[in-house]
Design an enzyme around this catalytic site. Sequence first.
Site, mmCIF file in Angstrom:
data_model
loop_
_atom_site.group_PDB
_atom_site.id
_atom_site.type_symbol
_atom_site.label_atom_id
_atom_site.label_comp_id
_atom_site.label_asym_id
_atom_site.label_seq_id
_atom_site.Cartn_x
_atom_site.Cartn_y
_atom_site.Cartn_z
ATOM 1 C CG ASP A 148 4.730 -20.896 38.165
ATOM 2 O OD1 ASP A 148 4.617 -20.175 37.147
ATOM 3 O OD2 ASP A 148 3.966 -21.825 38.420
ATOM 4 C CG HIS A 155 -5.199 -19.859 38.498
ATOM 5 N ND1 HIS A 155 -5.676 -21.144 38.410
ATOM 6 C CD2 HIS A 155 -4.165 -19.911 39.377
ATOM 7 C CE1 HIS A 155 -4.967 -21.944 39.199
ATOM 8 N NE2 HIS A 155 -4.045 -21.217 39.804
ATOM 9 C CD GLU A 220 -1.213 -24.444 38.211
ATOM 10 O OE1 GLU A 220 -0.163 -23.782 38.075
ATOM 11 O OE2 GLU A 220 -1.878 -24.462 39.264
ATOM 12 C CD GLU A 222 2.164 -21.390 35.182
ATOM 13 O OE1 GLU A 222 3.155 -20.639 35.128
ATOM 14 O OE2 GLU A 222 1.861 -22.059 36.183
ATOM 15 C CG ASP A 254 3.234 -25.137 37.703
ATOM 16 O OD1 ASP A 254 4.162 -25.888 38.023
ATOM 17 O OD2 ASP A 254 2.628 -24.399 38.502
ATOM 18 N NE ARG A 258 -4.381 -28.202 40.755
ATOM 19 C CZ ARG A 258 -3.694 -27.110 40.416
ATOM 20 N NH1 ARG A 258 -2.941 -26.452 41.297
ATOM 21 N NH2 ARG A 258 -3.757 -26.667 39.174
ATOM 22 C CD GLN A 261 -0.784 -26.712 44.791
ATOM 23 O OE1 GLN A 261 -1.186 -27.394 43.849
ATOM 24 N NE2 GLN A 261 -0.763 -25.387 44.742
ATOM 25 C CE LYS A 274 1.535 -25.469 41.846
ATOM 26 N NZ LYS A 274 0.701 -25.049 40.702
ATOM 27 C CB THR A 278 7.875 -27.615 35.026
ATOM 28 O OG1 THR A 278 7.637 -27.549 36.434
ATOM 29 C CG2 THR A 278 7.359 -26.356 34.361
ATOM 30 C CD GLU A 395 -8.431 -22.016 37.314
ATOM 31 O OE1 GLU A 395 -8.855 -20.923 36.914
ATOM 32 O OE2 GLU A 395 -7.326 -22.491 36.947
#
Lengths: 450, 450
Positions: A148, A155, A220, A222, A254, A258, A261, A274, A278, A395
Amino acid sequence: MTGPRWSSEPLDATHDPHIASWVETADGHPDFPLQNLPFGVFVPPKRAGHRQPLPRGGIRIGDRVLDLGALARSGLLMGDAKAGAQAAAGGTLNAFFALGRGARNAVRQRVHTLLTEGAGDRPLVQRLLYDVRDITMELPVAVGDYTDFYAGVHHALRVGELFRPDRPLLPNYPWVPIAYHGRASSVRVSGESVRRPRGQFPATPGGEPRFAPTGKLDFELELGIWVGPGNELGDRIPIGDAGSSVAGFCLLNDWSARDIQAWEYQPLGPFLGKSFATTVSAWVVTPEALAPYRTPAPSRRADDPPPLPYLTDADDQTGGGLDIELEVLLSTAQMRATRVAPQRLSLSSTRYLYWTVAQMIAHHTSGGCNLRPGDLLGTGTLSGPAATARGSLLEMSSNGTRPVEVVTGQTRGFLEDGDEIVLRARAGRPGLATIGFGECRATVVPAEGG
Amino acid sequence: MTGPRWSSEPLDATHDPHIASWVETADGHPDFPLQNLPFGVFVPPKRAGHRQPLPRGGIRIGDRVLDLGALARSGLLMGDAKAGAQAAAGGTLNAFFALGRGARNAVRQRVHTLLTEGAGDRPLVQRLLYDVRDITMELPVAVGDYTDFYAGVHHALRVGELFRPDRPLLPNYPWVPIAYHGRASSVRVSGESVRRPRGQFPATPGGEPRFAPTGKLDFELELGIWVGPGNELGDRIPIGDAGSSVAGFCLLNDWSARDIQAWEYQPLGPFLGKSFATTVSAWVVTPEALAPYRTPAPSRRADDPPPLPYLTDADDQTGGGLDIELEVLLSTAQMRATRVAPQRLSLSSTRYLYWTVAQMIAHHTSGGCNLRPGDLLGTGTLSGPAATARGSLLEMSSNGTRPVEVVTGQTRGFLEDGDEIVLRARAGRPGLATIGFGECRATVVPAEGG
């Protein structure tokens, strides 16, 4: 080199928006008109008294899927097209990806001809089509390794602002296509649910950690890149050849926890925050189908250095970027119960990539690390500069401190059980067809043990 | 549970040091006496007029290898032992690993009987043995995912002292079995050379990066763990069951380019600084063979918190540690030219692990991440507290600033082209046999393009 460079591939009849298909649902299909023809792996419906059919490769057209193994056996293909369809006939596309552009484009060209309005072999081909409502989709390949990247600069900036206000973008960012190794075993195809992970994290900042279901489950947005022909260990793929190593593209979610992580990631990067899931979309959109939607390489910020020579290629500068619009939709359990339509959380674009796909591949292999057919690359979260173009709740909600309103009375700092996230993507240009990726969809289910 | 817990498995006749083998080179063999019987994949010699033989599973005894597929066909096996040998007959041991302890131990027990001095079937079995000088070894499995932990606390402390003198150990260390996803595609078996990678890094601290061969090529001394039966995505493996998921152990050299790693690793961890090569030893030493060398779980530092409940198990505390001695040997090109023997760089031990193998597996799966048969876990660098027990040149040479003398007149800050690194490991205990891992060996060859 196995064909024209990705960044300067010519357009041909397969891109002609005026050529129609005899498949009724193809023309004007928002994702899968005749100009797309993506590859995937599907399982046909079980027929009474027959054994469970095996997964197999197919090509999507409108609301139909063409069985590639059956097509190879039909006598309608020859040469590279037949070899390609045979390689795609099994339960994974790895062998097909390994063949590269020659076989892939031969299948594409021939299938385009066979599906074009007025084609003589229509009765024969029609028998090889399945209705998408009758089939189930599987992961298109056995994923070897999943890498990744972190090439979505907005971002990186926004996350940096949240956690390092003094230096949002680290000094290596404009030099290195930053990436980490992801987990291949937990890559799943669109439609499979995602279980909320438990993990270790402090209840309050600075406090002692405990083991609990994540309170900060996030998505996420992507773009995924499927690797075709790779390289031997110790060799590298020069940037000028990197396009030949791309088998196709998909949407990639993804999923991220949080809190887990943030607690685990120093000093070696993301791990369990993570690797619990996925999700990728099922259809592999080819570089050939996306050829009309290439753009110049993304522009760099005024103060940024030029890329080092091993990341620089004139053709890549001219046409190595991609113009694909991506969106994120959320449907909560309450919204579904009250028949409220899914709400758009974000509208973003691959134009916000800082590095091109060729730069990512050239960098990945620059030290001799080998890529194999069926490896998966993610671009990193594709946020744009606008508040409406953020590719994660981290975000959007400023790490949960400012929940966003999804519909009146329903807010989200992070995802709740029952939430369904759908990613979509489209590429279009005036005078050309619009093609899409289908959906990358998954619903959050409660943590194991309730 | 598929058998006794790893941490409390009883000893049996296969561990008896007084039982001898009729294989002449077995008794007193430093690595592979009758008490070891590790599994691996080998290619027999090609015979004139015959086709190239296919890779296949075997068991090592002294200087011989027993062909497991041929053994399964010989009529000498029944039940679980036969099923196990059949699963190990192909070119990878993934299917054998998936069967778990039952089949593995059945093969081990039966082969032990067949190879014991005085066994009646000796003439039949003798025909199924190859001389190790005639065969080549391959990677024992198709590696699905490779995860590298950071459980060598003295390594973490020493590296921390070099780069963060104010806080050598990060606050999460005593709580989280820190790990990152490694690269599966570049895992190679002992004997394959390692090409010096090129990469991006500043020539001087704070300077602009350029693309060049690494000047800080390093080894890392680790124990590798092969995963047997795994878990489904979304499930987890409780610490009490974690031992059942171990198929065996190997030596692992996590080659590292320190300059590339230092420049790239923020914020997502190591990537190209590690993924150019990982070397593992060829023989899979089983949990059964290592049962006599279990120890209590490593003691934690006085101020450290107890592990969280999901990482705590009474049996694991009693017997979840391992007492294996590991060493690193270096042979430079100049030493080989002048017939100087390889020199020991380090003598370390698995006693320096901060987390047990069961804790690593319980943590890895705690959020639902699925492990698959043939996945590889590394422990992280196994340094001890003494200067003679450091598992990398980074630590020994203080990041290259204090080169170590290998032999008179030859020093190393980091590795040079032509350097050969050999890892070895042994487990022994008074009154019991000593068993070993064989070698994990690789030579550094110059960067691509000279």
